[in-house]
Scaffold this motif. Sequence first.
Motif, mmCIF file in Angstrom:
data_model
loop_
_atom_site.group_PDB
_atom_site.id
_atom_site.type_symbol
_atom_site.label_atom_id
_atom_site.label_comp_id
_atom_site.label_asym_id
_atom_site.label_seq_id
_atom_site.Cartn_x
_atom_site.Cartn_y
_atom_site.Cartn_z
ATOM 1 N N ARG A 83 0.839 -1.191 0.000
ATOM 2 C CA ARG A 83 0.000 0.000 0.000
ATOM 3 C C ARG A 83 0.875 1.242 0.000
ATOM 4 O O ARG A 83 1.701 1.427 0.865
ATOM 5 N N GLU A 84 0.649 2.077 -1.006
ATOM 6 C CA GLU A 84 1.342 3.356 -1.088
ATOM 7 C C GLU A 84 0.300 4.433 -0.825
ATOM 8 O O GLU A 84 -0.536 4.731 -1.680
ATOM 9 N N GLU A 85 0.339 5.003 0.370
ATOM 10 C CA GLU A 85 -0.732 5.890 0.809
ATOM 11 C C GLU A 85 -0.835 7.139 -0.043
ATOM 12 O O GLU A 85 -1.941 7.609 -0.336
ATOM 13 N N HIS A 86 0.283 7.694 -0.464
ATOM 14 C CA HIS A 86 0.240 8.913 -1.264
ATOM 15 C C HIS A 86 -0.416 8.652 -2.617
ATOM 16 O O HIS A 86 -1.244 9.455 -3.079
ATOM 17 N N ASP A 88 -2.567 6.246 -3.259
ATOM 18 C CA ASP A 88 -3.986 6.019 -2.962
ATOM 19 C C ASP A 88 -4.721 7.342 -2.801
ATOM 20 O O ASP A 88 -5.842 7.518 -3.297
#
Length: 115
Positions: A83-86, A88
């Motif tokens: 998961r790459e929050e930025h 997303d």
Amino acid sequence: MTSKFYNYLKLAQTATPYAKRIEQLSSRIFGEVARPTSAKSLKVVDMFSSQPTEQRPDIKNYYPRHVEIHVLMRNLRNYGLFREEHQDFKEEITRLRELRGKGKPKKGEGKRSKK
């Protein structure tokens, strides 16, 4: 009885012009400095004969391989394993913009197509 090799060595050690030419040729063939040079010049020769700095393994492997790691993480994200929050967040913002009607127009529906 003396051998031919012994005669060659004896001839090569003398200071005749032939011996000097043979010595220069031998140095060229075996990758040594052909003519007698000073210590400063030999330092330059050693510098140029060594491996280039950018090809030395300790220099080449100092930093991580960013491009390969980025591609790997992108593939893992597509599989759902990372998961790459930025990223997303950016996708969520574009999704919300499209829901409000602020997204990019479809092909053929831009400003200039209405003229």
